[in-house]
Write a protein that holds these residues in place. Structure first.
Motif, PDB file in Angstrom:
ATOM      1  N   ILE A 176       0.834  -1.201   0.000  1.00  0.00           N
ATOM      2  CA  ILE A 176       0.000   0.000   0.000  1.00  0.00           C
ATOM      3  C   ILE A 176       0.869   1.252   0.000  1.00  0.00           C
ATOM      4  CG2 ILE A 176      -1.702   1.310   1.318  1.00  0.00           C
ATOM      5  CD1 ILE A 176      -2.759  -1.399   2.362  1.00  0.00           C
ATOM      6  N   LEU A 177       1.893   1.261   0.855  1.00  0.00           N
ATOM      7  CA  LEU A 177       2.772   2.427   0.935  1.00  0.00           C
ATOM      8  C   LEU A 177       3.500   2.663  -0.378  1.00  0.00           C
ATOM      9  CD1 LEU A 177       4.161   4.715   2.450  1.00  0.00           C
ATOM     10  CD2 LEU A 177       5.806   3.044   3.348  1.00  0.00           C
ATOM     11  N   LYS A 178       4.003   1.602  -1.010  1.00  0.00           N
ATOM     12  CA  LYS A 178       4.766   1.789  -2.250  1.00  0.00           C
ATOM     13  C   LYS A 178       3.891   2.377  -3.347  1.00  0.00           C
ATOM     14  CE  LYS A 178       8.545   1.882  -4.314  1.00  0.00           C
ATOM     15  NZ  LYS A 178       8.113   3.191  -4.827  1.00  0.00           N
ATOM     16  N   LEU A 179       2.617   1.973  -3.398  1.00  0.00           N
ATOM     17  CA  LEU A 179       1.716   2.551  -4.397  1.00  0.00           C
ATOM     18  C   LEU A 179       1.485   4.040  -4.146  1.00  0.00           C
ATOM     19  CD1 LEU A 179      -1.123  -0.086  -4.930  1.00  0.00           C
ATOM     20  CD2 LEU A 179       0.433   0.817  -6.658  1.00  0.00           C
ATOM     21  N   SER A 180       1.621   4.448  -2.898  1.00  0.00           N
ATOM     22  CA  SER A 180       1.284   5.815  -2.523  1.00  0.00           C
ATOM     23  C   SER A 180       2.351   6.830  -2.896  1.00  0.00           C
ATOM     24  CB  SER A 180       1.021   5.887  -1.013  1.00  0.00           C
ATOM     25  OG  SER A 180      -0.037   5.014  -0.646  1.00  0.00           O
ATOM     26  N   ASP A 181       3.537   6.379  -3.310  1.00  0.00           N
ATOM     27  CA  ASP A 181       4.562   7.348  -3.708  1.00  0.00           C
ATOM     28  C   ASP A 181       4.708   7.408  -5.226  1.00  0.00           C
ATOM     29  OD1 ASP A 181       6.175   5.254  -4.607  1.00  0.00           O
ATOM     30  OD2 ASP A 181       7.639   5.405  -2.988  1.00  0.00           O
ATOM     31  N   GLU A 182       3.718   6.871  -5.933  1.00  0.00           N
ATOM     32  CA  GLU A 182       3.758   6.896  -7.397  1.00  0.00           C
ATOM     33  C   GLU A 182       2.876   8.023  -7.927  1.00  0.00           C
ATOM     34  OE1 GLU A 182       2.956   2.896  -8.678  1.00  0.00           O
ATOM     35  OE2 GLU A 182       4.718   2.116  -7.633  1.00  0.00           O
ATOM     36  N   TYR A 183       2.813   8.148  -9.251  1.00  0.00           N
ATOM     37  CA  TYR A 183       2.249   9.377  -9.808  1.00  0.00           C
ATOM     38  C   TYR A 183       0.828   9.261 -10.345  1.00  0.00           C
ATOM     39  CZ  TYR A 183       4.189   6.989 -13.906  1.00  0.00           C
ATOM     40  OH  TYR A 183       4.534   6.055 -14.848  1.00  0.00           O
ATOM     41  N   VAL A 184       0.128   8.174 -10.077  1.00  0.00           N
ATOM     42  CA  VAL A 184      -1.259   8.079 -10.512  1.00  0.00           C
ATOM     43  C   VAL A 184      -2.144   8.581  -9.374  1.00  0.00           C
ATOM     44  CG1 VAL A 184      -3.078   6.580 -11.394  1.00  0.00           C
ATOM     45  CG2 VAL A 184      -0.686   6.117 -11.982  1.00  0.00           C
ATOM     46  N   ALA A 185      -2.623   9.808  -9.501  1.00  0.00           N
ATOM     47  CA  ALA A 185      -3.373  10.434  -8.415  1.00  0.00           C
ATOM     48  C   ALA A 185      -4.649   9.675  -8.094  1.00  0.00           C
ATOM     49  CB  ALA A 185      -3.701  11.881  -8.777  1.00  0.00           C
ATOM     50  N   GLU A 186      -5.240   9.016  -9.096  1.00  0.00           N
ATOM     51  CA  GLU A 186      -6.478   8.273  -8.838  1.00  0.00           C
ATOM     52  C   GLU A 186      -6.262   7.148  -7.834  1.00  0.00           C
ATOM     53  OE1 GLU A 186      -6.805  10.011 -12.985  1.00  0.00           O
ATOM     54  OE2 GLU A 186      -5.266   9.045 -11.754  1.00  0.00           O
ATOM     55  N   ILE A 187      -5.072   6.541  -7.854  1.00  0.00           N
ATOM     56  CA  ILE A 187      -4.774   5.479  -6.890  1.00  0.00           C
ATOM     57  C   ILE A 187      -4.577   6.075  -5.500  1.00  0.00           C
ATOM     58  CG2 ILE A 187      -3.113   3.694  -6.247  1.00  0.00           C
ATOM     59  CD1 ILE A 187      -2.700   3.081  -9.174  1.00  0.00           C
ATOM     60  N   LEU A 188      -3.933   7.224  -5.415  1.00  0.00           N
ATOM     61  CA  LEU A 188      -3.793   7.900  -4.127  1.00  0.00           C
ATOM     62  C   LEU A 188      -5.158   8.276  -3.570  1.00  0.00           C
ATOM     63  CD1 LEU A 188      -0.866   8.072  -5.273  1.00  0.00           C
ATOM     64  CD2 LEU A 188      -0.686  10.306  -4.157  1.00  0.00           C
ATOM     65  N   GLU A 189      -6.047   8.738  -4.443  1.00  0.00           N
ATOM     66  CA  GLU A 189      -7.400   9.091  -4.014  1.00  0.00           C
ATOM     67  C   GLU A 189      -8.143   7.868  -3.490  1.00  0.00           C
ATOM     68  OE1 GLU A 189      -9.026  10.808  -7.516  1.00  0.00           O
ATOM     69  OE2 GLU A 189      -7.958  12.710  -7.295  1.00  0.00           O
ATOM     70  N   LEU A 190      -7.986   6.742  -4.172  1.00  0.00           N
ATOM     71  CA  LEU A 190      -8.635   5.505  -3.744  1.00  0.00           C
ATOM     72  C   LEU A 190      -8.140   5.086  -2.360  1.00  0.00           C
ATOM     73  CD1 LEU A 190     -10.207   2.816  -4.108  1.00  0.00           C
ATOM     74  CD2 LEU A 190      -8.196   1.956  -5.354  1.00  0.00           C
ATOM     75  N   ILE A 191      -6.820   5.071  -2.174  1.00  0.00           N
ATOM     76  CA  ILE A 191      -6.252   4.651  -0.891  1.00  0.00           C
ATOM     77  C   ILE A 191      -6.706   5.587   0.223  1.00  0.00           C
ATOM     78  CG2 ILE A 191      -4.110   4.311   0.393  1.00  0.00           C
ATOM     79  CD1 ILE A 191      -2.781   3.529  -2.264  1.00  0.00           C
ATOM     80  N   CYS A 192      -6.657   6.879  -0.038  1.00  0.00           N
ATOM     81  CA  CYS A 192      -7.059   7.855   0.972  1.00  0.00           C
ATOM     82  C   CYS A 192      -8.539   7.713   1.297  1.00  0.00           C
ATOM     83  CB  CYS A 192      -6.754   9.265   0.478  1.00  0.00           C
ATOM     84  SG  CYS A 192      -6.936  10.539   1.749  1.00  0.00           S
ATOM     85  N   HIS A 193      -9.359   7.512   0.290  1.00  0.00           N
ATOM     86  CA  HIS A 193     -10.806   7.372   0.499  1.00  0.00           C
ATOM     87  C   HIS A 193     -11.118   6.169   1.369  1.00  0.00           C
ATOM     88  CE1 HIS A 193     -14.884   5.916  -0.580  1.00  0.00           C
ATOM     89  NE2 HIS A 193     -15.183   7.198  -0.493  1.00  0.00           N
ATOM     90  N   GLU A 194     -10.439   5.054   1.119  1.00  0.00           N
ATOM     91  CA  GLU A 194     -10.722   3.825   1.865  1.00  0.00           C
ATOM     92  C   GLU A 194     -10.144   3.868   3.277  1.00  0.00           C
ATOM     93  OE1 GLU A 194     -12.742   1.543   1.007  1.00  0.00           O
ATOM     94  OE2 GLU A 194     -13.116   2.339  -0.995  1.00  0.00           O
ATOM     95  N   MET A 195      -9.078   4.643   3.481  1.00  0.00           N
ATOM     96  CA  MET A 195      -8.455   4.709   4.806  1.00  0.00           C
ATOM     97  C   MET A 195      -9.020   5.821   5.673  1.00  0.00           C
ATOM     98  SD  MET A 195      -4.406   3.916   4.404  1.00  0.00           S
ATOM     99  CE  MET A 195      -3.845   2.218   4.500  1.00  0.00           C
ATOM    100  N   ALA A 196      -9.540   6.863   5.039  1.00  0.00           N
ATOM    101  CA  ALA A 196     -10.031   8.016   5.791  1.00  0.00           C
ATOM    102  C   ALA A 196     -11.135   7.602   6.756  1.00  0.00           C
ATOM    103  CB  ALA A 196     -10.549   9.079   4.827  1.00  0.00           C
ATOM    104  N   GLY A 197     -11.048   8.102   7.966  1.00  0.00           N
ATOM    105  CA  GLY A 197     -12.062   7.805   8.959  1.00  0.00           C
ATOM    106  C   GLY A 197     -11.891   6.477   9.668  1.00  0.00           C
ATOM    107  N   LYS A 198     -10.876   5.711   9.257  1.00  0.00           N
ATOM    108  CA  LYS A 198     -10.614   4.420   9.896  1.00  0.00           C
ATOM    109  C   LYS A 198      -9.394   4.534  10.806  1.00  0.00           C
ATOM    110  CE  LYS A 198     -12.507   1.781   6.007  1.00  0.00           C
ATOM    111  NZ  LYS A 198     -12.229   0.773   4.945  1.00  0.00           N
ATOM    112  N   ASN A 199      -9.267   3.600  11.705  1.00  0.00           N
ATOM    113  CA  ASN A 199      -8.113   3.586  12.590  1.00  0.00           C
ATOM    114  C   ASN A 199      -6.904   3.077  11.820  1.00  0.00           C
ATOM    115  OD1 ASN A 199      -6.122   3.028  14.518  1.00  0.00           O
ATOM    116  ND2 ASN A 199      -7.621   2.508  16.082  1.00  0.00           N
ATOM    117  N   THR A 200      -5.938   3.960  11.592  1.00  0.00           N
ATOM    118  CA  THR A 200      -4.743   3.590  10.831  1.00  0.00           C
ATOM    119  C   THR A 200      -3.497   3.575  11.713  1.00  0.00           C
ATOM    120  OG1 THR A 200      -4.368   5.888  10.136  1.00  0.00           O
ATOM    121  CG2 THR A 200      -5.705   4.500   8.682  1.00  0.00           C
TER     122      THR A 200
END
Length: 265
Positions: A176-200
């Motif tokens: 998950i972390l490795k995907l987050s430092d890449e340049y496809v913003a849609e994937i960053l949006e997906l990860i953030c959307h699914e993690m937001a509001g959850k205990n991380t």
């Protein structure tokens, strides 16, 4: 009209070929040459998520004929499950690319202090739908993790979504972390959307445990914002990557000071 269309198509292909050669030669996100074709990259946005989204490594960095490197990508207790998945993944590659995975690897320490290492990119054809019925839940998660390293951005997005929709184990954190430092913003949006509001908290602890790699990922994320998205999202504070790293991964400025202290020591 047909002649003009053919000419335009040929010109676009030539430009794309030049872009690929440029990237393969050693693209750096903040380079002057990279900035000069920024507008073209935005118009070719779908291509950045699929073909040639990552530079092909030099011949000396390739592995051929197998996926041995992924046996180190999971905890030791999952060796048999990982081997079972790897034995079933197709050896065919997209567009008959004569390599299966890059020699460049990503290495992280898991919360239980085991080290995992996996390829930066893989080129296998995604045959998950043909395999899923014969896989256990753990094996399906392993398969999803493997294909988050696909060279095709749509495949990466598909499989990280599948991980995020499950109660995923800690060994998924590196993928998950490795995907987050890449340049496809849609994937960053997906990860953030699914993690937001959850205990991380567990993810934050993992990022702190791998602080140097985490901060390098943070630097890469900022560089890609500057290269690809600054003209649409001028203020960095509004960029989805900043929100993901700060709110979900626990990035703080104090980490930078800690890193400097580690380097100075």
């Amino acid at each position: 009209t047909f002649f003009v269309s053919i000419c335009c198509h040929g010109l676009l292909s030539a430009v794309c070929a030049f872009r690929h050669i440029f990237i393969s030669a050693g693209n750096k996100p903040d380079s002057h040459a990279g900035m000069s074709i920024r507008r073209l990259r935005q118009r070719l946005r779908p291509l950045r998520r699929c073909r040639f989204d990552a530079p092909l490594p030099a011949a000396g960095l390739l592995t051929r004929g197998g996926n041995v490197m992924f046996t180190d990508g999971f905890p030791a207790r999952l060796y048999e499950d990982a081997a079972a998945v790897l034995s079933r993944i197709s050896r065919n590659t997209y567009h008959d690319i004569p390599i299966t995975e890059t020699g460049r690897t990503c290495t992280y320490t898991l919360p239980d202090r085991q080290t995992v290492s996996f390829p930066y990119r893989i080129y296998y054809v995604d045959t998950y739908e043909d395999l899923r019925s014969g896989l256990s839940w753990t094996q399906r998660m392993i398969c999803h993790a493997i294909f988050t390293r696909s060279f095709d951005g749509y495949i990466r997005e598909k499989h990280v979504r599948a991980i995020l929709l499950e109660d995923y184990p800690d060994w998924c954190f590196p993928y998950i972390l490795k995907l987050s430092d890449e340049y496809v913003a849609e994937i960053l949006e997906l990860i953030c959307h699914e993690m937001a509001g959850k205990n991380t908290d567990r993810m934050k602890s993992f990022c702190r445990l791998n602080m140097n790699s985490f901060l390098l990922s943070h630097d890469r994320m900022i560089s890609y914002w500057n290269e690809f998205y600054r003209h649409n999202c001028f203020h960095y504070r509004d960029y989805i990557g900043r929100k993901l790293f700060s709110e979900c991964f626990g990035y703080t400025r104090s980490m930078e000071r800690e890193r400097k202290g580690i380097i100075n020591d």
